[in-house]
Structure formats: C-alpha cells, structure tokens
Design a protein around this motif. Structure first.
Motif, PDB file in Angstrom:
ATOM      1  N   LEU A  94      40.381  -4.231  -7.707  1.00 45.86           N
ATOM      2  CA  LEU A  94      39.427  -3.199  -8.124  1.00 45.86           C
ATOM      3  C   LEU A  94      38.064  -3.819  -8.386  1.00 45.86           C
ATOM      4  N   ARG A  95      37.047  -2.976  -8.343  1.00 43.28           N
ATOM      5  CA  ARG A  95      35.704  -3.419  -8.708  1.00 43.28           C
ATOM      6  C   ARG A  95      34.966  -2.243  -9.338  1.00 43.28           C
ATOM      7  N   VAL A  96      34.207  -2.516 -10.401  1.00 47.14           N
ATOM      8  CA  VAL A  96      33.393  -1.509 -11.078  1.00 47.14           C
ATOM      9  C   VAL A  96      31.967  -1.640 -10.541  1.00 47.14           C
ATOM     10  N   LEU A  97      31.463  -0.545  -9.990  1.00 46.37           N
ATOM     11  CA  LEU A  97      30.138  -0.540  -9.381  1.00 46.37           C
ATOM     12  C   LEU A  97      29.342   0.669  -9.847  1.00 46.37           C
ATOM     13  N   SER A  98      28.054   0.644  -9.575  1.00 48.32           N
ATOM     14  CA  SER A  98      27.228   1.818  -9.839  1.00 48.32           C
ATOM     15  C   SER A  98      27.555   2.884  -8.792  1.00 48.32           C
ATOM     16  N   GLU A  99      27.018   4.087  -8.987  1.00 47.39           N
ATOM     17  CA  GLU A  99      27.261   5.149  -8.005  1.00 47.39           C
ATOM     18  C   GLU A  99      26.766   4.758  -6.618  1.00 47.39           C
ATOM     19  N   GLY A 100      25.738   3.914  -6.558  1.00 46.31           N
ATOM     20  CA  GLY A 100      25.210   3.437  -5.284  1.00 46.31           C
ATOM     21  C   GLY A 100      25.952   2.223  -4.755  1.00 46.31           C
ATOM     22  N   HIS A 101      27.032   1.846  -5.411  1.00 50.66           N
ATOM     23  CA  HIS A 101      27.910   0.736  -5.044  1.00 50.66           C
ATOM     24  C   HIS A 101      27.252  -0.633  -5.200  1.00 50.66           C
ATOM     25  N   GLY A 102      26.369  -0.762  -6.183  1.00 49.18           N
ATOM     26  CA  GLY A 102      25.809  -2.058  -6.570  1.00 49.18           C
ATOM     27  C   GLY A 102      26.375  -2.449  -7.927  1.00 49.18           C
ATOM     28  N   LEU A 103      26.063  -3.637  -8.380  1.00 49.11           N
ATOM     29  CA  LEU A 103      26.509  -4.058  -9.709  1.00 49.11           C
ATOM     30  C   LEU A 103      25.833  -3.211 -10.781  1.00 49.11           C
ATOM     31  N   LEU A 104      26.485  -3.055 -11.924  1.00 53.83           N
ATOM     32  CA  LEU A 104      25.978  -2.187 -12.989  1.00 53.83           C
ATOM     33  C   LEU A 104      24.759  -2.742 -13.711  1.00 53.83           C
ATOM     34  N   GLY A 105      24.679  -4.035 -13.864  1.00 53.57           N
ATOM     35  CA  GLY A 105      23.627  -4.626 -14.684  1.00 53.57           C
ATOM     36  C   GLY A 105      24.120  -4.761 -16.123  1.00 53.57           C
ATOM     37  N   TRP A 106      23.333  -5.476 -16.925  1.00 50.45           N
ATOM     38  CA  TRP A 106      23.769  -5.822 -18.277  1.00 50.45           C
ATOM     39  C   TRP A 106      23.841  -4.625 -19.220  1.00 50.45           C
ATOM     40  N   ALA A 107      22.843  -3.788 -19.234  1.00 50.44           N
ATOM     41  CA  ALA A 107      22.819  -2.671 -20.199  1.00 50.44           C
ATOM     42  C   ALA A 107      23.947  -1.684 -19.926  1.00 50.44           C
ATOM     43  N   ARG A 108      24.103  -1.282 -18.687  1.00 48.83           N
ATOM     44  CA  ARG A 108      25.162  -0.325 -18.358  1.00 48.83           C
ATOM     45  C   ARG A 108      26.544  -0.940 -18.507  1.00 48.83           C
ATOM     46  N   SER A 109      26.686  -2.229 -18.198  1.00 53.44           N
ATOM     47  CA  SER A 109      27.975  -2.905 -18.387  1.00 53.44           C
ATOM     48  C   SER A 109      28.333  -2.957 -19.867  1.00 53.44           C
ATOM     49  N   GLY A 110      27.347  -3.267 -20.708  1.00 55.04           N
ATOM     50  CA  GLY A 110      27.594  -3.316 -22.148  1.00 55.04           C
ATOM     51  C   GLY A 110      27.957  -1.960 -22.715  1.00 55.04           C
TER      52      GLY A 110
END
Length: 165
Positions: A94-110
């Motif tokens: 599995l992988r957790v991605l943004s709706e655009g299928h990129g990495l979430l970044g620090w703020a959204r991951s936190g």
C-alpha cells in the motif's frame, strides 16, 4: 507508468478496509516494539550509569499512553511524508498519496497521522465509502492505493523513483 509524454501518473486501485486494517495492525506492533526497545535502552543506560541504585522505573498509565501516542504520530507522519508508506503498508503493498497521487508532504502527513491515532475508527469509513476513503483521507485529501511497484519510492509528483530496497 503511463505512455511516454503523459502528464499524469498512472491511476492505481484504492485499497480496501481489510488490507488497510492489517497494515494498521502491523504498524501498531512496530510502534509498541519501538517503545519497548526505547524503554529497554533507557533502562540499560540507567543501569550502566548507576548499577547499585538501579530500579525498574514505575511509569504511570498517562505517561505510557502519551509516549505511545506521540511515538505513533511521529512514526506515521515521517513514513508518509518521506516515502508515502509505513512498514505495514510496505508489507501489504500500500501507499498513502495525495489525491493527485503525489506524496502528502509534512503538514498533511502530520495531520493525517494525528487523526489516525486519535480516531482510528475513522478507518472503517472506507468500507462504505464509494471511493474507499477513510475519514482521515477525506480530512487531508489523501488516498491509499495498492502499489504496483512495492520496492520503488514515490517521487513528490507521484511518479516512481527507483531506490534500493
């Protein structure tokens, strides 16, 4: 990957509730093992420092709960921000991605990590959600997908970036 010259990364199937629950159980075990290892390391340091006065610490339930919660949030946030996956997600593909299928970044991951730890029942929403998205996914606009390349890291734009396993 999409055809050469395509602007968007390939779409991936969204993960279901059972796979996500299994990954969450593995991650919970990882957090507990990390906490036990940290506690044993701290006890070992205290023993080496003063062997005659050594006693196992009596930790309160509140301190234990706070430490486990903080450790879980940090573990999840770092894993999602850096690689888009935790150890449990890697085991289950599995992988957790943004709706655009990129990495979430620090703020959204936190924020997602905090929401997952504080309200884990929100994961069950993906069982009835048409898009298989948990309440945490809806909050931070993320998706959990089956990863077609489990040993490849996701780049910031969601495209595969070859790394060593």
């Amino acid at each position: 990957m999409g055809p050469p010259g395509s602007e968007h990364p390939p779409r991936r199937a969204h993960a279901g509730v059972v796979t996500r629950l299994l990954a969450a159980c593995v991650d919970a075990l990882v957090v507990v093992l990390l906490a036990v290892a940290a506690d044993l390391a701290a006890a070992g340091i205290r023993f080496v420092w003063s062997p005659r006065d050594f006693r196992w610490p009596q930790i309160s339930l509140l301190a234990t709960t706070t430490a486990l919660t903080a450790l879980a949030v940090v573990y999840l946030a770092v894993a999602w921000a850096v690689a888009g996956r935790t150890y449990g997600a890697r085991l289950l593909g599995l992988r957790v991605l943004s709706e655009g299928h990129g990495l979430l970044g620090w703020a959204r991951s936190g924020l997602r990590a905090l929401a997952c730890v504080v309200f884990p029942a929100g994961l069950l929403w993906c069982a009835i959600s048409p898009g298989r998205r948990s309440l945490q996914d809806l909050l931070v606009r993320s998706v959990v997908v089956y990863d077609v390349h489990p040993f490849v890291a996701a780049a910031a734009d969601g495209s595969p970036a070859v790394t060593s396993a």
